[in-house]
Design a protein around this motif. Structure first.
Motif, mmCIF file in Angstrom:
data_model
loop_
_atom_site.group_PDB
_atom_site.id
_atom_site.type_symbol
_atom_site.label_atom_id
_atom_site.label_comp_id
_atom_site.label_asym_id
_atom_site.label_seq_id
_atom_site.Cartn_x
_atom_site.Cartn_y
_atom_site.Cartn_z
ATOM 1 N N VAL A 33 37.382 43.251 35.561
ATOM 2 C CA VAL A 33 36.584 43.611 34.391
ATOM 3 C C VAL A 33 36.382 45.121 34.348
ATOM 4 O O VAL A 33 35.954 45.726 35.326
ATOM 5 N N LYS A 34 36.723 45.713 33.218
ATOM 6 C CA LYS A 34 36.742 47.185 33.121
ATOM 7 C C LYS A 34 35.412 47.779 32.651
ATOM 8 O O LYS A 34 35.130 48.929 32.907
ATOM 9 N N SER A 35 34.622 46.982 31.923
ATOM 10 C CA SER A 35 33.390 47.539 31.368
ATOM 11 C C SER A 35 32.300 46.474 31.288
ATOM 12 O O SER A 35 32.575 45.277 31.374
ATOM 13 N N GLU A 37 30.716 45.812 28.672
ATOM 14 C CA GLU A 37 30.949 45.125 27.409
ATOM 15 C C GLU A 37 31.932 43.972 27.593
ATOM 16 O O GLU A 37 31.722 42.863 27.100
ATOM 17 N N GLN A 38 33.013 44.246 28.338
ATOM 18 C CA GLN A 38 33.997 43.190 28.599
ATOM 19 C C GLN A 38 33.364 42.069 29.424
ATOM 20 O O GLN A 38 33.619 40.890 29.176
ATOM 21 N N TYR A 39 32.537 42.459 30.399
ATOM 22 C CA TYR A 39 31.852 41.473 31.233
ATOM 23 C C TYR A 39 30.978 40.560 30.374
ATOM 24 O O TYR A 39 31.002 39.340 30.515
ATOM 25 N N ASN A 41 31.263 39.979 27.182
ATOM 26 C CA ASN A 41 32.135 39.157 26.337
ATOM 27 C C ASN A 41 32.661 37.939 27.098
ATOM 28 O O ASN A 41 32.667 36.822 26.574
ATOM 29 N N LEU A 42 33.100 38.161 28.337
ATOM 30 C CA LEU A 42 33.630 37.068 29.156
ATOM 31 C C LEU A 42 32.548 36.042 29.466
ATOM 32 O O LEU A 42 32.793 34.831 29.409
ATOM 33 N N GLU A 45 31.953 34.055 26.414
ATOM 34 C CA GLU A 45 33.041 33.107 26.196
ATOM 35 C C GLU A 45 32.910 31.920 27.138
ATOM 36 O O GLU A 45 33.079 30.762 26.740
#
Length: 68
Positions: A33-35, A37-39, A41-42, A45
């Protein structure tokens, strides 16, 4: 018949959910996970997938009870 189709569809969706959940969990476990925000989002989901999977299981159980 329609019942067989809906059963097939439900099983297909369960398979898709399971595969996607595995992908998401692998990303999280491998620290891919790069950010933040991505975390987020995941995680969002993941909780959506869990929710749909639960609803689907409930639906399939009801179907089985109706068929007894």
């Amino acid at each position: 018949g329609a019942h067989v189709d809906s059963l097939y569809l439900a099983q297909f969706i369960q398979k898709v959910i399971k595969e996607r959940r595995t992908q998401v969990l692998e990303l999280l476990e491998n620290n891919s996970v790069k950010s933040m925000e991505q975390y987020q989002n995941l995680m969002g989901e993941l909780s959506a997938l869990n929710y749909v999977a639960q609803e689907l299981s409930g639906l399939l159980e009801k179907q089985e009870q109706l068929n007894d």
